[in-house]
Design a protein around this motif. Structure first.
Motif, PDB file in Angstrom:
ATOM      1  N   ALA A   1       0.623  -1.169  -0.029  1.00  0.00           N
ATOM      2  CA  ALA A   1       0.128   0.145  -0.053  1.00  0.00           C
ATOM      3  C   ALA A   1       0.754   1.228   0.088  1.00  0.00           C
ATOM      4  O   ALA A   1       1.627   1.203   0.766  1.00  0.00           O
ATOM      5  CB  ALA A   1      -1.037   0.126   1.203  1.00  0.00           C
ATOM      6  N   ILE A   2       0.778   2.037  -1.142  1.00  0.00           N
ATOM      7  CA  ILE A   2       1.505   3.152  -1.069  1.00  0.00           C
ATOM      8  C   ILE A   2       0.605   4.600  -0.907  1.00  0.00           C
ATOM      9  O   ILE A   2      -0.394   4.824  -1.586  1.00  0.00           O
ATOM     10  CB  ILE A   2       2.072   3.282  -2.552  1.00  0.00           C
ATOM     11  CG1 ILE A   2       3.225   1.994  -2.657  1.00  0.00           C
ATOM     12  CG2 ILE A   2       2.997   4.535  -2.663  1.00  0.00           C
ATOM     13  CD1 ILE A   2       3.460   1.818  -4.064  1.00  0.00           C
ATOM     14  N   ASP A   3       0.874   5.495   0.244  1.00  0.00           N
ATOM     15  CA  ASP A   3      -0.015   6.451   0.291  1.00  0.00           C
ATOM     16  C   ASP A   3       0.315   7.708  -0.490  1.00  0.00           C
ATOM     17  O   ASP A   3       1.719   7.756  -0.722  1.00  0.00           O
ATOM     18  CB  ASP A   3      -0.070   6.924   1.764  1.00  0.00           C
ATOM     19  CG  ASP A   3      -0.606   5.818   2.692  1.00  0.00           C
ATOM     20  OD1 ASP A   3      -1.845   5.348   2.128  1.00  0.00           O
ATOM     21  OD2 ASP A   3      -0.496   5.780   3.892  1.00  0.00           O
ATOM     22  N   ASN A   4      -0.414   8.873  -0.630  1.00  0.00           N
ATOM     23  CA  ASN A   4       0.042   9.931  -1.172  1.00  0.00           C
ATOM     24  C   ASN A   4       0.350   9.692  -2.376  1.00  0.00           C
ATOM     25  O   ASN A   4       1.426  10.346  -3.003  1.00  0.00           O
ATOM     26  CB  ASN A   4       0.759  10.851  -0.521  1.00  0.00           C
ATOM     27  CG  ASN A   4       0.411  11.187   1.028  1.00  0.00           C
ATOM     28  OD1 ASN A   4      -0.657  11.428   0.941  1.00  0.00           O
ATOM     29  ND2 ASN A   4       1.057  11.291   2.120  1.00  0.00           N
ATOM     30  N   VAL A   5       0.116   8.886  -3.460  1.00  0.00           N
ATOM     31  CA  VAL A   5       0.402   8.449  -4.583  1.00  0.00           C
ATOM     32  C   VAL A   5      -0.339   9.728  -5.612  1.00  0.00           C
ATOM     33  O   VAL A   5      -1.259   9.766  -5.702  1.00  0.00           O
ATOM     34  CB  VAL A   5       0.038   7.133  -5.093  1.00  0.00           C
ATOM     35  CG1 VAL A   5       0.114   6.914  -6.546  1.00  0.00           C
ATOM     36  CG2 VAL A   5       0.472   6.098  -4.417  1.00  0.00           C
ATOM     37  N   ARG A   6       0.718  10.306  -6.346  1.00  0.00           N
ATOM     38  CA  ARG A   6       0.104  11.228  -7.301  1.00  0.00           C
ATOM     39  C   ARG A   6      -0.647  10.673  -8.449  1.00  0.00           C
ATOM     40  O   ARG A   6      -0.546   9.354  -8.898  1.00  0.00           O
ATOM     41  CB  ARG A   6       1.075  11.735  -8.023  1.00  0.00           C
ATOM     42  CG  ARG A   6       2.165  12.859  -7.034  1.00  0.00           C
ATOM     43  CD  ARG A   6       3.147  13.524  -7.700  1.00  0.00           C
ATOM     44  NE  ARG A   6       3.539  12.630  -9.237  1.00  0.00           N
ATOM     45  CZ  ARG A   6       5.069  12.478  -9.323  1.00  0.00           C
ATOM     46  NH1 ARG A   6       5.887  12.764  -8.463  1.00  0.00           N
ATOM     47  NH2 ARG A   6       5.359  12.026 -10.396  1.00  0.00           N
ATOM     48  N   GLY A   7      -1.682  11.259  -8.853  1.00  0.00           N
ATOM     49  CA  GLY A   7      -2.624  10.762  -9.987  1.00  0.00           C
ATOM     50  C   GLY A   7      -1.880  10.312 -11.275  1.00  0.00           C
ATOM     51  O   GLY A   7      -2.310   9.127 -11.688  1.00  0.00           O
ATOM     52  N   ASP A   8      -0.825  10.729 -11.656  1.00  0.00           N
ATOM     53  CA  ASP A   8       0.130  10.443 -13.067  1.00  0.00           C
ATOM     54  C   ASP A   8       0.563   9.017 -12.600  1.00  0.00           C
ATOM     55  O   ASP A   8       0.618   8.277 -13.655  1.00  0.00           O
ATOM     56  CB  ASP A   8       0.799  11.312 -13.327  1.00  0.00           C
ATOM     57  CG  ASP A   8       1.896  11.774 -12.269  1.00  0.00           C
ATOM     58  OD1 ASP A   8       1.803  11.552 -11.086  1.00  0.00           O
ATOM     59  OD2 ASP A   8       2.827  12.499 -12.489  1.00  0.00           O
ATOM     60  N   ALA A   9       1.058   8.553 -11.367  1.00  0.00           N
ATOM     61  CA  ALA A   9       1.697   7.337 -11.213  1.00  0.00           C
ATOM     62  C   ALA A   9       0.710   6.163 -11.181  1.00  0.00           C
ATOM     63  O   ALA A   9       0.671   5.286 -11.897  1.00  0.00           O
ATOM     64  CB  ALA A   9       2.153   7.235  -9.737  1.00  0.00           C
ATOM     65  N   GLN A  10      -0.565   6.547 -10.727  1.00  0.00           N
ATOM     66  CA  GLN A  10      -1.585   5.495 -10.897  1.00  0.00           C
ATOM     67  C   GLN A  10      -2.229   5.343 -12.455  1.00  0.00           C
ATOM     68  O   GLN A  10      -2.374   4.353 -12.711  1.00  0.00           O
ATOM     69  CB  GLN A  10      -2.943   6.158  -9.951  1.00  0.00           C
ATOM     70  CG  GLN A  10      -4.027   4.972 -10.115  1.00  0.00           C
ATOM     71  CD  GLN A  10      -4.066   3.706  -9.706  1.00  0.00           C
ATOM     72  OE1 GLN A  10      -2.917   3.548  -8.934  1.00  0.00           O
ATOM     73  NE2 GLN A  10      -4.663   2.872 -10.275  1.00  0.00           N
TER      74      GLN A  10
ATOM     75  N   ALA B   1      -4.893  -1.443  -7.435  1.00  0.00           N
ATOM     76  CA  ALA B   1      -6.322  -0.618  -7.289  1.00  0.00           C
ATOM     77  C   ALA B   1      -6.064   0.593  -6.506  1.00  0.00           C
ATOM     78  O   ALA B   1      -5.194   0.735  -5.640  1.00  0.00           O
ATOM     79  CB  ALA B   1      -7.197  -1.633  -6.398  1.00  0.00           C
ATOM     80  N   MET B   2      -6.825   1.646  -6.840  1.00  0.00           N
ATOM     81  CA  MET B   2      -6.687   3.099  -6.160  1.00  0.00           C
ATOM     82  C   MET B   2      -7.667   3.135  -5.301  1.00  0.00           C
ATOM     83  O   MET B   2      -8.841   3.052  -5.516  1.00  0.00           O
ATOM     84  CB  MET B   2      -6.740   3.919  -7.230  1.00  0.00           C
ATOM     85  CG  MET B   2      -6.337   5.345  -6.904  1.00  0.00           C
ATOM     86  SD  MET B   2      -4.883   5.806  -6.813  1.00  0.00           S
ATOM     87  CE  MET B   2      -4.643   7.568  -6.109  1.00  0.00           C
ATOM     88  N   ARG B   3      -7.503   3.390  -4.103  1.00  0.00           N
ATOM     89  CA  ARG B   3      -8.347   3.733  -3.015  1.00  0.00           C
ATOM     90  C   ARG B   3      -8.070   4.890  -2.375  1.00  0.00           C
ATOM     91  O   ARG B   3      -7.022   5.104  -1.801  1.00  0.00           O
ATOM     92  CB  ARG B   3      -8.384   2.762  -1.917  1.00  0.00           C
ATOM     93  CG  ARG B   3      -8.742   1.379  -2.417  1.00  0.00           C
ATOM     94  CD  ARG B   3      -9.033   0.278  -1.520  1.00  0.00           C
ATOM     95  NE  ARG B   3      -9.696  -0.950  -1.879  1.00  0.00           N
ATOM     96  CZ  ARG B   3      -8.865  -1.818  -2.494  1.00  0.00           C
ATOM     97  NH1 ARG B   3      -7.833  -1.782  -2.859  1.00  0.00           N
ATOM     98  NH2 ARG B   3      -9.655  -2.904  -3.105  1.00  0.00           N
ATOM     99  N   MET B   4      -8.849   5.915  -2.480  1.00  0.00           N
ATOM    100  CA  MET B   4      -8.787   7.471  -2.094  1.00  0.00           C
ATOM    101  C   MET B   4      -7.326   7.832  -2.621  1.00  0.00           C
ATOM    102  O   MET B   4      -7.266   7.938  -3.639  1.00  0.00           O
ATOM    103  CB  MET B   4      -8.815   7.346  -0.441  1.00  0.00           C
ATOM    104  CG  MET B   4     -10.142   7.085   0.093  1.00  0.00           C
ATOM    105  SD  MET B   4     -11.595   8.019  -0.683  1.00  0.00           S
ATOM    106  CE  MET B   4     -11.255   9.334   0.912  1.00  0.00           C
ATOM    107  N   ALA B   5      -6.417   8.222  -1.815  1.00  0.00           N
ATOM    108  CA  ALA B   5      -5.217   8.852  -2.314  1.00  0.00           C
ATOM    109  C   ALA B   5      -3.911   7.655  -2.101  1.00  0.00           C
ATOM    110  O   ALA B   5      -2.831   7.906  -2.037  1.00  0.00           O
ATOM    111  CB  ALA B   5      -4.826  10.033  -1.485  1.00  0.00           C
TER     112      ALA B   5
END
Length: 162
Positions: A75-84, A125-129
């Motif tokens: 789980a990686i927090d504070n991932v920027r949208g471009d990384a996802q 999977a993206m969950r919140m940030a």
């Protein structure tokens, strides 16, 4: 022979630092993240120093069972949208995303304390940030057997056997 990381764990010395690098042939450059509040310049195995972006990283060890699947959840927090978006695009296109896990000892950031571990990202999977990655070492159950097919075009002498 004890590794530097074994010595740190045994002595209760400096804290360890976890760094992740996500690589894909379709990307111009890899995504590098470190489990710290701020960005850090860390040394790679080849001596090159690169910038890792600060992010919260958590992981769960594989389940202890006889299924043969050794997948870890990251789980990686504070991932920027471009990384996802890069991860999603690579998985949809069927490109292989590789994750390299490096462990550093807090006092020495010039090189990893142990040999880096390489995983293959199986899902994201993206969950919140935060992004949750399922990654594994090697899929032994999904591997075909035999690994090599002995055919006449690869092994010309085989056509004489019946």
């Amino acid at each position: 022979m004890a590794t530097p990381l074994d010595v740190v764990y045994a002595s209760g010395g400096d804290a360890t630092i976890i760094a992740l690098e996500l690589q894909c042939a379709a990307w111009a450059e890899p995504i590098r993240l470190v489990d710290e509040y701020e960005d850090l310049v860390l040394g790679l195995e080849d001596g090159e120093a690169v910038l890792f972006l600060g992010s919260g990283i958590d992981y769960a060890l594989p389940k202890a069972n006889a299924s043969g699947q050794q997948t870890m959840t990251f789980a990686i927090d504070n991932v920027r949208g471009d990384a996802q978006q890069l991860i999603d695009r690579a998985l949809e296109a069927g490109d292989r995303v590789t994750m390299v896990l490096r462990t550093y000892v807090g006092a020495n950031l010039t090189a990893p304390a142990t040999r880096p571990l390489r995983y293959t990202v199986m899902s994201a999977a993206m969950r919140m940030a935060a992004v949750q990655l399922e990654a594994g070492f090697y899929d032994m159950l999904g591997r075909r057997w035999p690994i090599h097919f002995y055919t006449a075009d690869k092994f010309p002498g085989i056509k004489y056997f019946s």
